[in-house]
Design an enzyme around this catalytic site. Structure first.
Site, short mmCIF file in Angstrom:
data_model
loop_
_atom_site.label_atom_id
_atom_site.label_comp_id
_atom_site.label_asym_id
_atom_site.label_seq_id
_atom_site.Cartn_x
_atom_site.Cartn_y
_atom_site.Cartn_z
CD GLN A 150 3.66 5.73 2.81
OE1 GLN A 150 2.64 5.18 2.40
NE2 GLN A 150 4.73 5.06 3.19
CB CYS A 208 6.09 1.76 7.02
SG CYS A 208 5.48 3.27 6.28
CG LEU A 209 7.26 1.03 0.85
CD1 LEU A 209 6.47 1.36 -0.40
CD2 LEU A 209 8.47 0.16 0.52
N GLY A 246 0.85 -1.18 0.00
CA GLY A 246 0.00 0.00 0.00
C GLY A 246 0.88 1.23 0.00
CG HIS A 264 0.87 6.21 5.89
ND1 HIS A 264 2.05 6.65 6.44
CD2 HIS A 264 1.09 4.92 5.53
CE1 HIS A 264 2.94 5.65 6.42
NE2 HIS A 264 2.38 4.59 5.87
CG HIS A 286 0.41 0.55 7.48
ND1 HIS A 286 1.48 0.10 8.22
CD2 HIS A 286 0.90 1.43 6.58
CE1 HIS A 286 2.58 0.72 7.77
NE2 HIS A 286 2.26 1.51 6.78
CD GLU A 287 -0.71 1.88 3.06
OE1 GLU A 287 -0.38 3.06 2.84
OE2 GLU A 287 0.12 0.99 3.32
NI NI Z 1 3.36 2.77 5.54
#
Ligand code: NI
Length: 192
Positions: A54, A103-104, A49, A149, A145-146
């Site tokens: 981000q 997480c990226l 995701g 953000h 999670h997304e």
């Molecule tokens: Ni993330």
């Protein structure tokens, strides 16, 4: 389409509450191009995701896609590409589970975040059509999670026991097997 840079922890954009989009803004060519870039950047980085903040765009858009055999998350059930605009979440039961997340924007770190096991998600798709689904198990963790953000939250904020934090290498060595077991039992209960 182009690949965007991914913000990493410490950059204020990740702590910014993203703003809602109007249907008119969503229809703009620039917003549609942003959506394409979001998907391309997520796939290039093997993300499950990615949220718009981000990639330095603090608007309420995120993409989710769980392809089979994602090297970052081999245990996640498959889930087709989904774009959420202005999403909201409502838990369907008080049940929670500990989800080992990465997480990226938090390179090379995993940790156990507490997530609701069953949620209802309401959003628009990329054409502003209403989208409502009940999502369960590991995939519910990905959605939470997304959408976190977009609230300026990172999974680290949901880690109850900092001793669960580990690098990817040590996750694979010490924690993957037991988490995969937990993941299988969630998938068995809630389906893929
Ligand atoms: Ni993330």
């Amino acid at each position: 389409m182009s690949l965007r840079k991914i913000a990493t922890i410490g950059h204020p954009v990740l702590r910014t509450v993203a703003r809602e989009l109007t249907a008119e803004e969503l229809a703009r060519a620039s917003t549609q191009a942003l959506l394409d870039d979001l998907v391309e950047t997520m796939r290039d980085a093997n993300g499950a995701g990615l949220a718009a903040n981000q990639i330095y765009e603090p608007v309420r858009i995120c993409a989710i896609e769980q392809r089979k055999h994602n090297p970052r998350y081999p245990d996640k059930p498959a889930f087709p590409l989904t774009i959420l605009v202005n999403p909201t979440i409502e838990p369907l039961s008080p049940e929670t589970f500990l989800n080992y997340e990465g997480c990226l924007s938090v390179p090379d770190l995993r940790g156990e975040a507490r997530r609701f096991a069953e949620i209802r998600v309401r959003a628009w798709d990329r054409d502003a059509n209403p989208w409502v689904r009940e999502i369960r198990g590991l995939t519910a963790g990905t959605f939470q999670h997304e959408i976190d953000h977009l609230e300026g939250k990172l999974f680290l904020d949901r880690v109850e026991d900092p001793r669960s934090l580990c690098t990817l290498r040590e996750f694979e060595r010490w924690h993957l097997a037991s988490f995969a077991e937990r993941a299988r039992s969630l998938v068995a209960r809630f389906g893929a």
